[in-house]
Design an enzyme around this catalytic site. Structure first.
Site, PDB file in Angstrom:
ATOM      1  N   SER A  98       0.848  -1.191   0.000  1.00 43.23           N
ATOM      2  CA  SER A  98       0.000   0.000   0.000  1.00 43.23           C
ATOM      3  C   SER A  98       0.882   1.239   0.000  1.00 43.23           C
ATOM      4  CB  SER A  98      -0.889   0.007   1.240  1.00 43.23           C
ATOM      5  OG  SER A  98      -0.102   0.350   2.366  1.00 43.23           O
ATOM      6  N   LYS A  99       0.223   2.386   0.060  1.00 40.65           N
ATOM      7  CA  LYS A  99       0.951   3.653   0.017  1.00 40.65           C
ATOM      8  C   LYS A  99       1.992   3.763   1.132  1.00 40.65           C
ATOM      9  CE  LYS A  99      -1.993   6.819  -2.501  1.00 40.65           C
ATOM     10  NZ  LYS A  99      -3.418   6.493  -2.306  1.00 40.65           N
ATOM     11  N   ARG A 100       1.717   3.087   2.244  1.00 43.09           N
ATOM     12  CA  ARG A 100       2.669   3.138   3.360  1.00 43.09           C
ATOM     13  C   ARG A 100       4.054   2.663   2.935  1.00 43.09           C
ATOM     14  NH1 ARG A 100       2.202  -0.514   6.760  1.00 43.09           N
ATOM     15  NH2 ARG A 100       0.690  -1.727   5.591  1.00 43.09           N
ATOM     16  N   HIS A 101       4.083   1.834   1.914  1.00 43.73           N
ATOM     17  CA  HIS A 101       5.367   1.285   1.471  1.00 43.73           C
ATOM     18  C   HIS A 101       6.078   2.206   0.476  1.00 43.73           C
ATOM     19  CE1 HIS A 101       3.203  -2.414   2.816  1.00 43.73           C
ATOM     20  NE2 HIS A 101       4.377  -2.619   3.365  1.00 43.73           N
ATOM     21  N   GLY A 102       5.572   3.406   0.280  1.00 45.89           N
ATOM     22  CA  GLY A 102       6.198   4.320  -0.683  1.00 45.89           C
ATOM     23  C   GLY A 102       5.451   4.280  -1.996  1.00 45.89           C
TER      24      GLY A 102
END
Ligand code: GLU
Length: 469
Positions: A252-256
């Site tokens: 997800s976006k949390r991973h960049g």
């Protein structure tokens, strides 16, 4: 003939997961000399946008995943946008109603929700059946619907039996009877639900293989039942494993960065992204990792898709990008890198000089956006670095002695050696200082590459500045 499709909903950018699904479909179509179809699933009117559709297509094209049939290129099985196929879904739903396989429901969504909650509060599974809706079908209700311009929803009578899916990736999946109840196929706003539109389209577009993310595995039960109701054999299903981030959680976006567009903007190359994505859940028969699109096509097969989750490793992607970047023709690299320099405020005037700079810095760069900072000192003077007192003599003398030297390392190196010896200065310290004076940095390409390229004038000027006048 093999016919596969990529069926994105235009509700956002093309993400890594979607790009991988598109890629597997594309590779399979090309390998089997079949057709790759792009279908836009835009029946969620609130979330779908034309702009996203265009961006999706742009990203697919950038990756080189060109489709044979689609909303822009047309084809014999169109239209390829679901919002343009509503009439087709309605006809198919009516057909099922006529055949007694589906029925109209006059309950309002809130009433259906209420029923659901009641069932849940009684500890029952929220499964619907035709009898539960009968009470809503009154002449008054029908009039109300007419006045409001609503259509009754259409529910599909889910057969109460087991379904077995033989998935190419997941193997045999048994859906036990009673897993779900009747479900909606057409909403009261006249639009189809995903499962219904998907089956009608896959059927009419003569899709032979459905390759998609395994988040759709549970939908397949509904889809199998729908195929059966249309007396059609379902396509072959291949549900590819979820992509996880390095921490083992769903990507997800949390991973960049996760969108193709973001990777492009950071200076990733399509060939690197395609190569990397192909290895997320698929592997080459001989374990090869660096593969061109042609090689991917010729070695692709569905039986090498893995049922295990794939881990997205940004470091590995970056490494792979560096490999492609270093190995491309310098002309092409120059063309691709130029916009990144412009964005960083560096204007390229001399093309030949620019190419030489790229040639000697590319070993240190993995994505195009890293080039400008890695090589800025070739285009601009760095902030002056002061030469330590005990080294000033060496640099002053060098400045004098190098004035009349031909600017090649063969001529320059002996002068360095001679002057260092005279002053008793350690080469290591001298070269470190020289590097800082010339580049403003502690590390970078080899000085023997930097010095000739910078040229005598700049070389002497930077020394002079650092000598303080
Ligand atoms: N529109 C669906 C999605 O974006 C397509 C799923 C499918 O391939 O059937 O996930």
């Amino acid at each position: 003939m093999v016919r596969v499709r990529f069926a994105p909903s235009p509700t956002g950018f093309l993400h890594v997961g979607g790009a991988r699904t598109a890629l597997f479909n594309f590779l399979f179509a090309r390998k089997e000399k079949g057709k790759f179809i792009l279908r836009i699933e835009d029946t969620d009117l609130e979330r779908s946008e034309r702009e996203y559709e265009e961006k999706l297509m742009e990203s697919l094209k950038w990756l080189g995943l060109l489709w044979d049939e689609g909303p822009d290129v047309g084809g014999d099985h169109g239209p390829y946008r679901q919002s343009e196929r509503v009439e087709i879904y309605r006809e198919h739903a009516e057909r099922l109603v006529k055949e007694g396989k589906a029925y109209y429901v006059y309950a309002y969504p809130e009433e259906i929700e209420e029923m659901r909650e009641k069932l849940l509060s009684e500890g029952k599974a929220p499964h619907y059946s035709q009898e539960m809706f009968e009470k809503f079908d009154t002449p008054e209700r029908r009039r109300e619907y007419e006045e409001k311009g609503l259509r009754p929803a259409v529910f599909f009578k889910m057969p109460r039996k087991d379904y077995v899916l033989n998935d190419v990736v997941k193997g045999e999946v048994v859906f036990k009877t009673g897993a779900i109840g009747d479900f909606v196929i057409m909403r009261s706003n006249g639009l189809p639900t995903y499962n219904f539109a998907c089956v009608v389209d896959d059927m009419l577009m003569e899709i032979t293989h459905v390759i998609r993310g395994d988040d759709h595995l549970s939908n397949t039960l509904r889809q199998l039942a729908l195929y059966e109701s249309f007396e059609k054999a379902p396509p072959v299903f291949a549900h590819v494993s979820t992509i996880l981030g390095p921490d083992g959680k769903k990507l997800s976006k949390r991973h960049g960065a996760t969108s193709v567009e973001a990777f492009r903007d950071m200076g990733y190359l399509p060939e690197a992204l395609v190569n990397y994505l192909a290895l997320l859940g698929w592997s080459h028969p001989e374990g090869k990792e660096l593969l061109t699109l042609e090689e991917l096509i010729s070695s692709f097969s569905l039986d090498r898709l893995s049922p295990n989750p794939a881990i997205f490793d940004p470091q590995k992607l970056k490494w792979m990008n560096g490999y492609y970047l270093r190995n491309m023709p310098i002309e092409k690299l120059a063309e691709l890198a130029k916009p990144f320099f412009e964005k960083a405020g560096i204007k390229i005037i001399d093309e030949e000089y620019f190419k030489k700079v790229l040639e000697i810095t590319k070993e240190r760069v993995e994505v195009l956006s890293e080039f400008p900072e890695e090589s800025r000192f070739f285009f601009e003077d760095p902030a002056p670095v002061e030469i330590p007192e005990d080294m000033k003599g060496v640099f002053s003398q060098l400045k004098e002695e190098l004035q009349n030297v031909r600017w090649t390392m063969e001529e320059i190196t002996p002068v360095f050696k001679k002057v260092l010896k005279q002053h008793g200065v350690k080469p290591k310290e001298f070269y470190m200082t020289l590097r800082r004076v010339l580049t403003g940095r502690e590390e970078g390409p080899e000085l023997v590459n930097i010095i000739p390229l910078l040229g005598k004038e700049i070389f002497l000027r930077r020394i002079e500045r650092s000598l303080g006048g």
